[in-house]
Design a protein around this motif. Structure first.
Motif, PDB file in Angstrom:
ATOM      1  N   ALA A 191     -15.254 -23.797 -25.382  1.00 34.10           N
ATOM      2  CA  ALA A 191     -15.354 -22.687 -26.320  1.00 34.10           C
ATOM      3  C   ALA A 191     -15.325 -21.336 -25.608  1.00 34.10           C
ATOM      4  O   ALA A 191     -14.899 -20.330 -26.186  1.00 34.10           O
ATOM      5  CB  ALA A 191     -16.631 -22.813 -27.148  1.00 34.10           C
ATOM      6  N   ALA A 192     -15.745 -21.326 -24.341  1.00 29.10           N
ATOM      7  CA  ALA A 192     -15.718 -20.108 -23.535  1.00 29.10           C
ATOM      8  C   ALA A 192     -14.358 -19.887 -22.873  1.00 29.10           C
ATOM      9  O   ALA A 192     -14.202 -18.936 -22.112  1.00 29.10           O
ATOM     10  CB  ALA A 192     -16.812 -20.161 -22.473  1.00 29.10           C
ATOM     11  N   GLY A 193     -13.394 -20.758 -23.169  1.00 26.84           N
ATOM     12  CA  GLY A 193     -12.049 -20.608 -22.623  1.00 26.84           C
ATOM     13  C   GLY A 193     -11.765 -21.412 -21.384  1.00 26.84           C
ATOM     14  O   GLY A 193     -10.675 -21.302 -20.804  1.00 26.84           O
ATOM     15  N   TRP A 194     -12.730 -22.238 -20.953  1.00 28.48           N
ATOM     16  CA  TRP A 194     -12.515 -23.066 -19.769  1.00 28.48           C
ATOM     17  C   TRP A 194     -11.577 -24.232 -20.086  1.00 28.48           C
ATOM     18  O   TRP A 194     -11.549 -24.735 -21.211  1.00 28.48           O
ATOM     19  CB  TRP A 194     -13.825 -23.664 -19.295  1.00 28.48           C
ATOM     20  CG  TRP A 194     -14.792 -22.726 -18.648  1.00 28.48           C
ATOM     21  CD1 TRP A 194     -14.930 -21.385 -18.872  1.00 28.48           C
ATOM     22  CD2 TRP A 194     -15.800 -23.086 -17.701  1.00 28.48           C
ATOM     23  NE1 TRP A 194     -15.952 -20.886 -18.121  1.00 28.48           N
ATOM     24  CE2 TRP A 194     -16.507 -21.892 -17.395  1.00 28.48           C
ATOM     25  CE3 TRP A 194     -16.172 -24.274 -17.097  1.00 28.48           C
ATOM     26  CZ2 TRP A 194     -17.578 -21.889 -16.480  1.00 28.48           C
ATOM     27  CZ3 TRP A 194     -17.229 -24.267 -16.198  1.00 28.48           C
ATOM     28  CH2 TRP A 194     -17.919 -23.086 -15.893  1.00 28.48           C
ATOM     29  N   ALA A 195     -10.845 -24.672 -19.085  1.00 25.25           N
ATOM     30  CA  ALA A 195     -10.215 -25.987 -19.124  1.00 25.25           C
ATOM     31  C   ALA A 195     -11.270 -27.016 -18.734  1.00 25.25           C
ATOM     32  O   ALA A 195     -12.086 -26.768 -17.846  1.00 25.25           O
ATOM     33  CB  ALA A 195      -9.045 -26.051 -18.152  1.00 25.25           C
ATOM     34  N   VAL A 196     -11.265 -28.165 -19.401  1.00 22.81           N
ATOM     35  CA  VAL A 196     -12.206 -29.236 -19.059  1.00 22.81           C
ATOM     36  C   VAL A 196     -11.418 -30.504 -18.794  1.00 22.81           C
ATOM     37  O   VAL A 196     -10.678 -30.990 -19.661  1.00 22.81           O
ATOM     38  CB  VAL A 196     -13.230 -29.472 -20.180  1.00 22.81           C
ATOM     39  CG1 VAL A 196     -14.210 -30.570 -19.766  1.00 22.81           C
ATOM     40  CG2 VAL A 196     -13.991 -28.180 -20.506  1.00 22.81           C
ATOM     41  N   LEU A 197     -11.558 -31.023 -17.590  1.00 28.71           N
ATOM     42  CA  LEU A 197     -10.901 -32.256 -17.181  1.00 28.71           C
ATOM     43  C   LEU A 197     -11.929 -33.380 -17.159  1.00 28.71           C
ATOM     44  O   LEU A 197     -13.101 -33.149 -16.842  1.00 28.71           O
ATOM     45  CB  LEU A 197     -10.273 -32.115 -15.794  1.00 28.71           C
ATOM     46  CG  LEU A 197      -8.927 -31.392 -15.701  1.00 28.71           C
ATOM     47  CD1 LEU A 197      -9.004 -29.955 -16.207  1.00 28.71           C
ATOM     48  CD2 LEU A 197      -8.408 -31.403 -14.255  1.00 28.71           C
ATOM     49  N   VAL A 198     -11.488 -34.586 -17.478  1.00 24.97           N
ATOM     50  CA  VAL A 198     -12.371 -35.756 -17.492  1.00 24.97           C
ATOM     51  C   VAL A 198     -11.993 -36.681 -16.348  1.00 24.97           C
ATOM     52  O   VAL A 198     -10.832 -37.071 -16.203  1.00 24.97           O
ATOM     53  CB  VAL A 198     -12.264 -36.524 -18.820  1.00 24.97           C
ATOM     54  CG1 VAL A 198     -13.106 -37.803 -18.771  1.00 24.97           C
ATOM     55  CG2 VAL A 198     -12.708 -35.647 -19.982  1.00 24.97           C
ATOM     56  N   LYS A 199     -12.985 -37.028 -15.535  1.00 24.53           N
ATOM     57  CA  LYS A 199     -12.802 -38.017 -14.479  1.00 24.53           C
ATOM     58  C   LYS A 199     -13.662 -39.234 -14.787  1.00 24.53           C
ATOM     59  O   LYS A 199     -14.580 -39.175 -15.601  1.00 24.53           O
ATOM     60  CB  LYS A 199     -13.172 -37.443 -13.106  1.00 24.53           C
ATOM     61  CG  LYS A 199     -14.609 -36.962 -12.972  1.00 24.53           C
ATOM     62  CD  LYS A 199     -14.827 -36.285 -11.623  1.00 24.53           C
ATOM     63  CE  LYS A 199     -16.188 -35.612 -11.515  1.00 24.53           C
ATOM     64  NZ  LYS A 199     -17.302 -36.548 -11.315  1.00 24.53           N
ATOM     65  N   GLU A 200     -13.336 -40.342 -14.147  1.00 21.68           N
ATOM     66  CA  GLU A 200     -14.117 -41.581 -14.261  1.00 21.68           C
ATOM     67  C   GLU A 200     -14.253 -42.050 -15.708  1.00 21.68           C
ATOM     68  O   GLU A 200     -15.309 -42.534 -16.135  1.00 21.68           O
ATOM     69  CB  GLU A 200     -15.474 -41.430 -13.578  1.00 21.68           C
ATOM     70  CG  GLU A 200     -15.322 -41.077 -12.100  1.00 21.68           C
ATOM     71  CD  GLU A 200     -16.627 -41.040 -11.313  1.00 21.68           C
ATOM     72  OE1 GLU A 200     -17.672 -41.450 -11.848  1.00 21.68           O
ATOM     73  OE2 GLU A 200     -16.587 -40.616 -10.150  1.00 21.68           O
ATOM     74  N   ALA A 201     -13.165 -41.920 -16.460  1.00 21.98           N
ATOM     75  CA  ALA A 201     -13.190 -42.338 -17.867  1.00 21.98           C
ATOM     76  C   ALA A 201     -13.353 -43.844 -18.019  1.00 21.98           C
ATOM     77  O   ALA A 201     -13.769 -44.315 -19.084  1.00 21.98           O
ATOM     78  CB  ALA A 201     -11.913 -41.884 -18.572  1.00 21.98           C
TER      79      ALA A 201
END
Length: 319
Positions: free
Chosen positions: A221-231
């Motif tokens: 919501a603050a404009g960051w990209a969020v990546l997911v690891k260890e899914a």
């Protein structure tokens, strides 16, 4: 199967929603399951060849984001060699600093990596990363930032990170442990010279450990990209890891593997920009990419207590 895309943060480069992580390919020992069978040749030459093969397969499938780190053995070197040979200008590269690889290419090394979040480490490792990746380095992350890291109060280090940001490199962080959410919330308001320092986070989120989700949503919501690891929880949410029966049932109903359901659940998080595949074989990559075909999932309530999850992960052997 068409690969969906997303921007790597506000104004950032466009990347594929599934990325390829090199944590399990750049060094002989790691904590994922089944390595002896998946990687029978873990010599430098063997892992270089396998990394090239996996990068070729991922690129052919539409993957345009690759994740490396200084502590992932020779991952940056392998990636740089592949980029030099293939010349794919549309591949976006992220890497990490803050851990030093100490495994010496041994499976039985007493320590495989050492953490150090100092200006000296950043300066040294940035030079190493740039020496290999040059201007292909689009994202540079603090590796496994935690609340007790001295980085938050280290003015010279924060200024150095800010200078790198001014050069056009996205500054991010990765998180691990039961306090990921607190770390993100500590980093969110951090500014240098009046500008937000961090604009990306790479988080551990999976069906067993989803606790970071609300904080990840705040970052997005603050404009960051969020990546997911260890899914796939280092193999626990794959067929080889004995996944929960409800996950297996969902996979069977859709004609895909358990790991595809696990990755689909991560892709379905509205805050997730990119979900990383840690595949080390082409078959695993194909199974992971089937996540893009799964569609809507019912609620899968598989969450463990966060502390218990991280205790189990810490106890996993490097092999």
């Amino acid at each position: 199967m068409r690969m969906p895309t997303a921007a790597l943060g506000a104004g950032g480069p466009v990347v594929s929603r599934v990325g390829l992580g090199l944590a399990a390919l750049g060094r002989p020992a790691y904590i994922t399951s089944g390595r002896a069978g998946d990687l029978p040749d873990r010599s430098v030459a063997g892992l270089r060849a396998r990394t090239f093969s996996m990068l070729d397969a991922a690129y052919a499938a539409g993957v345009r984001y690759v994740d490396a780190a200084r502590s992932y053995g020779l991952s940056e070197e392998f990636l740089a060699g592949w980029l030099a040979e293939r010349g794919h200008a549309d591949v976006i590269v992220g890497s990490k600093w803050g851990y030093r690889y100490t495994g010496g290419w041994r499976l039985d090394a007493p320590r495989q990596e050492v953490k150090e979040h100092t200006l000296a480490m950043f300066t040294t490792q940035l030079a190493q990363s740039r020496g290999l990746l040059g201007d292909r380095l689009a994202l540079y992350q603090v590796h496994s930032l935690t609340l007790d890291s001295g980085l938050f109060a280290d003015g010279p280090l924060l200024a150095a990170l800010s200078r790198l940001r001014a050069e056009g490199v996205i500054i991010g962080l990765s998180t691990s442990g039961p306090h990921q959410a607190e770390t993100i919330r500590r980093a969110l308001p951090l500014t240098v010279d009046g500008q937000q320092l961090f604009t990306e986070a790479e988080v551990t989120w999976n069906l067993l450990e989803p606790s970071v989700g609300p904080a990840a949503a705040e970052a997005a919501a603050a404009g960051w990209a969020v990546l997911v690891k260890e899914a796939v929880a280092n193999g626990r949410l794959t067929a080889a890891g004995g996944p929960p029966a409800s996950l297996t049932a969902q996979a069977a109903a859709r004609g895909v593997s358990a790991d595809a359901i696990a990755l689909a659940a991560a892709l379905a998080q509205p805050w997730a920009s990119v979900v990383l595949s840690g595949a080390v074989t082409r078959a695993q990559l194909t199974e992971n990419l089937a996540a893009l075909t799964v569609g809507l999932l019912p609620a899968l309530n598989l969450a463990e207590a966060s502390v218990a999850y991280w205790q189990e992960r810490a106890a996993r052997p490097w092999h």
